[in-house]
Design a protein around this motif. Structure first.
Motif, PDB file in Angstrom:
ATOM      1  N   ASP A  73     -14.897  35.237  19.525  1.00  0.00           N
ATOM      2  CA  ASP A  73     -16.178  35.577  20.146  1.00  0.00           C
ATOM      3  C   ASP A  73     -17.061  34.338  20.286  1.00  0.00           C
ATOM      4  O   ASP A  73     -17.719  34.132  21.309  1.00  0.00           O
ATOM      5  CB  ASP A  73     -16.907  36.636  19.314  1.00  0.00           C
ATOM      6  CG  ASP A  73     -16.226  37.999  19.400  1.00  0.00           C
ATOM      7  OD1 ASP A  73     -15.674  38.318  20.464  1.00  0.00           O
ATOM      8  OD2 ASP A  73     -16.240  38.727  18.396  1.00  0.00           O
ATOM      9  N   PHE A  74     -17.071  33.520  19.245  1.00  0.00           N
ATOM     10  CA  PHE A  74     -17.868  32.283  19.298  1.00  0.00           C
ATOM     11  C   PHE A  74     -17.315  31.346  20.364  1.00  0.00           C
ATOM     12  O   PHE A  74     -18.065  30.806  21.190  1.00  0.00           O
ATOM     13  CB  PHE A  74     -17.868  31.585  17.940  1.00  0.00           C
ATOM     14  CG  PHE A  74     -18.533  30.232  17.974  1.00  0.00           C
ATOM     15  CD1 PHE A  74     -19.913  30.131  17.953  1.00  0.00           C
ATOM     16  CD2 PHE A  74     -17.781  29.064  18.065  1.00  0.00           C
ATOM     17  CE1 PHE A  74     -20.541  28.889  18.017  1.00  0.00           C
ATOM     18  CE2 PHE A  74     -18.390  27.824  18.125  1.00  0.00           C
ATOM     19  CZ  PHE A  74     -19.775  27.735  18.097  1.00  0.00           C
TER      20      PHE A  74
ATOM     21  N   LYS B 205     -18.414  22.665   8.795  1.00  0.00           N
ATOM     22  CA  LYS B 205     -17.500  21.527   8.927  1.00  0.00           C
ATOM     23  C   LYS B 205     -16.422  21.810   9.958  1.00  0.00           C
ATOM     24  O   LYS B 205     -16.009  20.910  10.704  1.00  0.00           O
ATOM     25  CB  LYS B 205     -16.868  21.196   7.573  1.00  0.00           C
ATOM     26  CG  LYS B 205     -17.835  20.539   6.609  1.00  0.00           C
ATOM     27  CD  LYS B 205     -17.124  20.013   5.371  1.00  0.00           C
ATOM     28  CE  LYS B 205     -18.080  19.200   4.506  1.00  0.00           C
ATOM     29  NZ  LYS B 205     -17.401  18.597   3.341  1.00  0.00           N
ATOM     30  N   ALA B 206     -15.976  23.061  10.020  1.00  0.00           N
ATOM     31  CA  ALA B 206     -14.965  23.434  11.011  1.00  0.00           C
ATOM     32  C   ALA B 206     -15.512  23.294  12.420  1.00  0.00           C
ATOM     33  O   ALA B 206     -14.854  22.724  13.311  1.00  0.00           O
ATOM     34  CB  ALA B 206     -14.496  24.867  10.759  1.00  0.00           C
ATOM     35  N   VAL B 207     -16.709  23.830  12.650  1.00  0.00           N
ATOM     36  CA  VAL B 207     -17.335  23.743  13.975  1.00  0.00           C
ATOM     37  C   VAL B 207     -17.585  22.285  14.350  1.00  0.00           C
ATOM     38  O   VAL B 207     -17.343  21.867  15.485  1.00  0.00           O
ATOM     39  CB  VAL B 207     -18.650  24.546  14.012  1.00  0.00           C
ATOM     40  CG1 VAL B 207     -19.383  24.326  15.333  1.00  0.00           C
ATOM     41  CG2 VAL B 207     -18.376  26.030  13.812  1.00  0.00           C
ATOM     42  N   ASN B 208     -18.051  21.499  13.382  1.00  0.00           N
ATOM     43  CA  ASN B 208     -18.313  20.094  13.646  1.00  0.00           C
ATOM     44  C   ASN B 208     -17.037  19.358  14.044  1.00  0.00           C
ATOM     45  O   ASN B 208     -17.029  18.547  14.970  1.00  0.00           O
ATOM     46  CB  ASN B 208     -18.933  19.424  12.413  1.00  0.00           C
ATOM     47  CG  ASN B 208     -19.259  17.971  12.660  1.00  0.00           C
ATOM     48  OD1 ASN B 208     -20.101  17.637  13.474  1.00  0.00           O
ATOM     49  ND2 ASN B 208     -18.551  17.081  11.971  1.00  0.00           N
ATOM     50  N   GLU B 209     -15.945  19.661  13.362  1.00  0.00           N
ATOM     51  CA  GLU B 209     -14.681  18.976  13.648  1.00  0.00           C
ATOM     52  C   GLU B 209     -14.135  19.346  15.027  1.00  0.00           C
ATOM     53  O   GLU B 209     -13.687  18.487  15.775  1.00  0.00           O
ATOM     54  CB  GLU B 209     -13.645  19.319  12.586  1.00  0.00           C
ATOM     55  CG  GLU B 209     -12.276  18.672  12.837  1.00  0.00           C
ATOM     56  CD  GLU B 209     -11.301  18.908  11.711  1.00  0.00           C
ATOM     57  OE1 GLU B 209     -11.388  18.192  10.705  1.00  0.00           O
ATOM     58  OE2 GLU B 209     -10.456  19.824  11.834  1.00  0.00           O
ATOM     59  N   VAL B 210     -14.205  20.640  15.363  1.00  0.00           N
ATOM     60  CA  VAL B 210     -13.602  21.121  16.604  1.00  0.00           C
ATOM     61  C   VAL B 210     -14.498  20.901  17.821  1.00  0.00           C
ATOM     62  O   VAL B 210     -14.019  20.525  18.895  1.00  0.00           O
ATOM     63  CB  VAL B 210     -13.231  22.616  16.481  1.00  0.00           C
ATOM     64  CG1 VAL B 210     -12.713  23.166  17.806  1.00  0.00           C
ATOM     65  CG2 VAL B 210     -12.190  22.811  15.380  1.00  0.00           C
ATOM     66  N   GLU B 211     -15.796  21.123  17.652  1.00  0.00           N
ATOM     67  CA  GLU B 211     -16.697  21.111  18.812  1.00  0.00           C
ATOM     68  C   GLU B 211     -17.350  19.761  19.082  1.00  0.00           C
ATOM     69  O   GLU B 211     -17.854  19.537  20.187  1.00  0.00           O
ATOM     70  CB  GLU B 211     -17.785  22.171  18.651  1.00  0.00           C
ATOM     71  CG  GLU B 211     -17.265  23.602  18.525  1.00  0.00           C
ATOM     72  CD  GLU B 211     -16.516  24.089  19.755  1.00  0.00           C
ATOM     73  OE1 GLU B 211     -16.554  23.403  20.792  1.00  0.00           O
ATOM     74  OE2 GLU B 211     -15.877  25.146  19.674  1.00  0.00           O
ATOM     75  N   SER B 212     -17.395  18.878  18.099  1.00  0.00           N
ATOM     76  CA  SER B 212     -18.007  17.573  18.360  1.00  0.00           C
ATOM     77  C   SER B 212     -17.003  16.684  19.071  1.00  0.00           C
ATOM     78  O   SER B 212     -15.795  16.883  18.969  1.00  0.00           O
ATOM     79  CB  SER B 212     -18.465  16.911  17.060  1.00  0.00           C
ATOM     80  OG  SER B 212     -17.364  16.331  16.378  1.00  0.00           O
TER      81      SER B 212
ATOM     82  N   GLU C 225      -8.289  29.292  17.539  1.00  0.00           N
ATOM     83  CA  GLU C 225      -7.264  28.972  16.545  1.00  0.00           C
ATOM     84  C   GLU C 225      -7.595  27.673  15.807  1.00  0.00           C
ATOM     85  O   GLU C 225      -7.396  27.563  14.597  1.00  0.00           O
ATOM     86  CB  GLU C 225      -5.897  28.868  17.215  1.00  0.00           C
ATOM     87  CG  GLU C 225      -5.390  30.178  17.802  1.00  0.00           C
ATOM     88  CD  GLU C 225      -4.048  30.019  18.485  1.00  0.00           C
ATOM     89  OE1 GLU C 225      -3.291  29.110  18.094  1.00  0.00           O
ATOM     90  OE2 GLU C 225      -3.762  30.800  19.418  1.00  0.00           O
ATOM     91  N   LYS C 226      -8.101  26.699  16.555  1.00  0.00           N
ATOM     92  CA  LYS C 226      -8.473  25.418  15.941  1.00  0.00           C
ATOM     93  C   LYS C 226      -9.614  25.602  14.941  1.00  0.00           C
ATOM     94  O   LYS C 226      -9.616  25.001  13.870  1.00  0.00           O
ATOM     95  CB  LYS C 226      -8.874  24.416  17.022  1.00  0.00           C
ATOM     96  CG  LYS C 226      -7.726  23.963  17.903  1.00  0.00           C
ATOM     97  CD  LYS C 226      -8.216  23.044  19.019  1.00  0.00           C
ATOM     98  CE  LYS C 226      -7.076  22.627  19.923  1.00  0.00           C
ATOM     99  NZ  LYS C 226      -7.546  21.789  21.063  1.00  0.00           N
ATOM    100  N   LEU C 227     -10.583  26.450  15.303  1.00  0.00           N
ATOM    101  CA  LEU C 227     -11.710  26.721  14.407  1.00  0.00           C
ATOM    102  C   LEU C 227     -11.231  27.385  13.120  1.00  0.00           C
ATOM    103  O   LEU C 227     -11.635  27.003  12.021  1.00  0.00           O
ATOM    104  CB  LEU C 227     -12.736  27.607  15.116  1.00  0.00           C
ATOM    105  CG  LEU C 227     -13.630  26.929  16.152  1.00  0.00           C
ATOM    106  CD1 LEU C 227     -14.335  27.975  17.008  1.00  0.00           C
ATOM    107  CD2 LEU C 227     -14.647  26.024  15.485  1.00  0.00           C
TER     108      LEU C 227
END
Length: 274
Positions: A246-247, A99-106, A263-265
């Motif tokens: 790293d990601f 959910k974190a990746v989806n929120e930040v990267e989408s 930081e956002k992630l």
């Protein structure tokens, strides 16, 4: 929809600009509430007996959506909670991480209001994609193609929204040779996670056309392509171990520090975990 006004930068502003463009206003489709957007909003408010203040609140949103009602509904194409759960299970990831990746990267949403997947066409990539297909791009570089075919990266030809498809079609139609069509589609980033088309074959799609067809289906397919991209580039492990920097470095490049993606992630992960 939240209230927005001049100076705001958000996914809601992107949608606002899409609606205004659909209503024939001259705005650039982006996530920035610019002076041009403000001018269009005020004109719309004036013509629809609303308070002319440039603020897009409940009444202005409602009227905008009502006036654009004949548009294509993308509700059945949107990412669902179950899509994220399935993704987490498939890749052995904590749901809060996904959910974190989806929120930040989408990019907020993967489709335009007309039902086509969101794209961004890159003319410098088109130049390179023609070269790898044995075509000399310089032969086709002229005043008419300068907005779609150029050697060095630039953002000055970005137009956003549906107008990016105009650029894509223009590139495809330079020459009827199928290589031009393939090169053009490979030169656009597609969908919710803006995956470049040239990744299609390396992440598991048979052809660029198959990849594009999947991108037209729904955001679940966008998430699936994102997963294939992460797996192919060995990024899943960084997410399992919550190595945000790293990601971010490997997914966003060195600019991740400026945009504080790591930081956002981390903040998004802590929010969803709690």
């Amino acid at each position: 929809m939240r209230t927005i006004k001049l100076g705001v930068k958000s996914s809601e502003v992107y949608y606002l600009n899409e609606l205004l463009l659909k209503l024939k206003y001259s705005v650039i489709v982006s996530d920035s509430f610019s002076v041009a957007t403000d001018k269009a909003v005020r004109d719309f408010q004036l013509k629809n007996s609303l308070v002319v203040d440039g603020i897009v609140g409940l009444k202005t949103w409602s009227t905008l959506i009502e006036k654009s009602k004949n548009g294509f509904s993308t509700n059945n194409k949107l990412l669902s909670e179950q899509d994220l759960i399935d993704f987490a299970n498939e890749h052995d990831l904590e749901l809060a991480v996904v959910k974190a990746v989806n929120e930040v990267e989408s990019g907020g949403k993967g489709f335009l209001v007309d039902g086509r997947p969101k794209i961004l066409f890159e003319g410098h990539v088109f130049w390179r994609q023609l070269e790898v297909r044995g075509i000399n791009p310089g032969t086709y570089a002229n005043a008419n193609t300068r907005d779609i075919l150029y050697e060095n990266q630039t953002k000055k030809y970005y137009v956003g929204g549906a107008a990016e498809y105009t650029r894509l079609e223009k590139a495809i139609n330079i020459n009827p040779d199928k290589r031009f069509s393939d090169a053009a589609k490979c030169s656009a980033s597609w969908g919710l996670y803006q995956i470049m088309g040239y990744n299609a074959l390396t992440i598991g799609y048979g052809t660029i056309d198959e990849f594009v067809e999947k991108m037209y289906l729904n955001e679940g397919e966008h998430l699936k392509a994102f997963g294939l991209f992460l797996k192919t580039n060995k990024l899943i492990g960084y997410l399992r171990d919550k190595k945000w920097a790293d990601f971010a470095l490997r997914y966003n490049g060195k600019g991740y520090r400026t945009n504080k993606y790591d930081e956002k992630l981390m903040k998004a992960y802590l929010k969803f975990r709690s």
